[in-house]
Design a protein around this motif. Structure first.
Motif, mmCIF file in Angstrom:
data_model
loop_
_atom_site.group_PDB
_atom_site.id
_atom_site.type_symbol
_atom_site.label_atom_id
_atom_site.label_comp_id
_atom_site.label_asym_id
_atom_site.label_seq_id
_atom_site.Cartn_x
_atom_site.Cartn_y
_atom_site.Cartn_z
ATOM 1 N N LEU A 234 0.804 -1.228 0.000
ATOM 2 C CA LEU A 234 0.000 0.000 0.000
ATOM 3 C C LEU A 234 0.835 1.275 0.000
ATOM 4 O O LEU A 234 0.276 2.369 -0.080
ATOM 5 C CB LEU A 234 -0.942 0.020 1.214
ATOM 6 N N VAL B 71 -3.842 -7.169 -0.554
ATOM 7 C CA VAL B 71 -3.089 -6.017 -0.067
ATOM 8 C C VAL B 71 -2.146 -6.442 1.054
ATOM 9 O O VAL B 71 -2.500 -7.267 1.907
ATOM 10 C CB VAL B 71 -4.065 -4.923 0.421
ATOM 11 N N THR C 11 -0.219 -4.949 4.244
ATOM 12 C CA THR C 11 -0.240 -3.790 5.134
ATOM 13 C C THR C 11 0.794 -3.955 6.242
ATOM 14 O O THR C 11 1.306 -5.054 6.490
ATOM 15 C CB THR C 11 -1.628 -3.608 5.769
ATOM 16 N N GLY D 181 -6.357 -2.344 5.799
ATOM 17 C CA GLY D 181 -6.769 -3.553 5.104
ATOM 18 C C GLY D 181 -8.251 -3.594 4.837
ATOM 19 O O GLY D 181 -8.699 -3.970 3.743
ATOM 20 N N ALA E 128 -9.052 -1.191 2.110
ATOM 21 C CA ALA E 128 -8.613 -1.719 0.822
ATOM 22 C C ALA E 128 -9.612 -2.724 0.261
ATOM 23 O O ALA E 128 -9.899 -2.729 -0.942
ATOM 24 C CB ALA E 128 -7.238 -2.371 0.967
ATOM 25 N N ALA F 295 -10.189 -4.832 -3.138
ATOM 26 C CA ALA F 295 -9.264 -5.940 -2.906
ATOM 27 C C ALA F 295 -10.023 -7.166 -2.414
ATOM 28 O O ALA F 295 -11.033 -7.051 -1.715
ATOM 29 C CB ALA F 295 -8.203 -5.529 -1.883
ATOM 30 N N ASP G 161 -8.615 -9.502 -0.397
ATOM 31 C CA ASP G 161 -8.195 -9.815 0.972
ATOM 32 C C ASP G 161 -6.990 -8.949 1.317
ATOM 33 O O ASP G 161 -6.462 -8.213 0.473
ATOM 34 C CB ASP G 161 -7.831 -11.303 1.094
ATOM 35 N N TYR G 162 -6.532 -9.050 2.561
ATOM 36 C CA TYR G 162 -5.315 -8.340 2.966
ATOM 37 C C TYR G 162 -4.528 -9.195 3.937
ATOM 38 O O TYR G 162 -5.067 -10.061 4.629
ATOM 39 C CB TYR G 162 -5.643 -6.975 3.572
#
Length: 401
Positions: A71, A96, A98, A106, A109, A114, A116-117
């Motif tokens: 990010l 993502v 983070t 997250g 995002a 997105a 997932d993160y």
């Protein structure tokens, strides 16, 4: 930096291959992600880029399954980075990456698109394995759903256009049998600008038109619908011959706007009592006449296509005597411009007549379907022009006057 790898020995060739793009400017973090991917047991190809600008080429040209996105890139940050990647690759899974102190980032995002993160420093191989697999699965499911929706909308749009391009014939006393077919040039495409119609006028004559607007897609189809409706309205209003074509040309010029579209068409007036057909060709080819002796192309005077030289207005009529029983087939060039087998030459009218000669004598609808099937088989998908066919059959109805 680009690397193609197959992961650990457990990543057998029969496992799915994940093509992963890592966008990360920190070399240390990038190395950790690479090592974790090795430990997941996934079969993967990894490409690493340090900025969004560098990643654009991969997103545009390569079949990427999953993007691992930091990010905080030098040229974009935060949810703007997610939005940028989604714009470049709307159907690619985005995960993502983070920092420890970015718990809210997250969630934001994911709200921005997105799948997932993952939090750097808290990612283990098993978690990365599951996250990549599920993110790609969800992305592919979304893509399949979007494609199904697009297919449904395209089918609905085609149905609306088809109703305009393929109207129900207006027949009162005539017993002429009307058979028509319309096919777009390629699978899943919009109908093009081919059009046809049949109307019995108040004068008792049967009037038919087959036409073709230059080009393909919604603009050509819309103009084809407009000309078809105009033709029907003008016929019912008593306009005939070159006067009718002149008015159709004026409508075409007004409706095409700045686009240099033109149209070809064949007008046919069938007089059952006089046993004649009167033809006006506006840049279009002659119909085919089928009798007990076989099928041949009619000979008729040619006029200019509509919209080419509006001031010329040259569409001479040709009167053709007709037998007591037979059929006339009007068609657009999608039936003849395909290839004639493996030799590469165009089918043409001669090739079309040879095909017809070898077809069994059967119901008109079956006959047209067989003819279209044969032309498509010879062409082997190499030509993509639209196709419209109109056939008029009669039996013992002429010379009553």
């Amino acid at each position: 930096m680009t690397a193609a790898m197959t992961g650990t020995p457990e990543a057998a060739p029969d496992k799915p291959l994940y093509r992963i793009l890592l966008i990360e400017d920190d070399q240390g973090d990038a190395l950790l992600v690479e090592e974790l991917l090795y430990d997941t047991g996934l079969r993967f190809e990894l490409t690493t880029r340090t900025t969004l600008a560098e990643a654009r080429t991969e997103l545009a040209d390569l079949p990427i399954d999953c993007v691992l996105l930091d990010l905080h890139l030098p040229d974009v940050a935060g949810i703007d980075a997610v939005a940028a990647v989604r714009n470049l690759a709307p159907h690619t899974a985005v995960i993502v990456l983070t920092g420890l102190s970015e718990a809210q980032a997250g969630t934001e995002a994911m709200a921005a698109g997105a799948q997932d993160y993952l939090v750097k420093g808290k990612v283990e191989a098993d978690l990365l394995h599951r996250t990549v697999r599920y993110a790609v699965y969800r992305s592919r499911t979304e893509r399949a759903s979007a494609e199904a929706q697009a297919v449904r909308l395209r089918a609905e749009e085609n149905a609306r256009l088809e109703r305009g391009l393929l109207p129900q014939p207006i027949l009162d006393t005539s017993t002429v049998k009307v058979t028509s077919r319309y096919l777009p040039g390629a699978a899943m495409t919009l109908l093009g600008g081919d059009f046809l119609d049949v109307v019995e006028g108040d004068d008792g004559l049967l009037h038919a038109v087959v036409g073709d607007v230059s080009g393909h897609g919604p603009d050509a189809a819309a103009l084809g619908v407009c000309l078809r409706i105009a033709w029907r309205s003008l016929i019912l209003g008593g306009h005939r011959g070159d006067d009718l074509l002149h008015l159709m040309e004026r409508i075409l010029i007004a409706e095409r706007g700045s686009q240099q579209l033109f149209a070809t068409c064949t007008l046919l007036t069938l007089d059952q009592d006089a046993a004649t057909a009167t033809l006006h060709l506006a840049g279009h080819h002659e119909p085919l006449l089928t009798t007990a002796e076989g099928t041949r192309e009619l000979i008729a005077a040619h006029g200019i296509a509509l919209g080419i030289v509006p001031e010329l207005r040259s569409w001479p009529p040709t009167v053709i005597p007709l037998p007591a029983a037979g059929a006339l087939t009007l068609y657009t060039d999608g039936l003849t411009e395909g290839h004639n087998g493996a030799h590469g030459e165009r089918l043409g009218v001669e090739g079309l007549l040879a095909l017809i000669e070898n077809l069994p004598q059967t119901d008109p609808a079956v006959h047209i379907d067989l003819l279209i099937k044969e032309t498509h088989a010879l062409n082997a998908g190499r030509h993509s022009d639209d196709l419209a066919v109109l056939r008029l059959d009669w039996d013992g109805l002429f010379g009553r006057a």
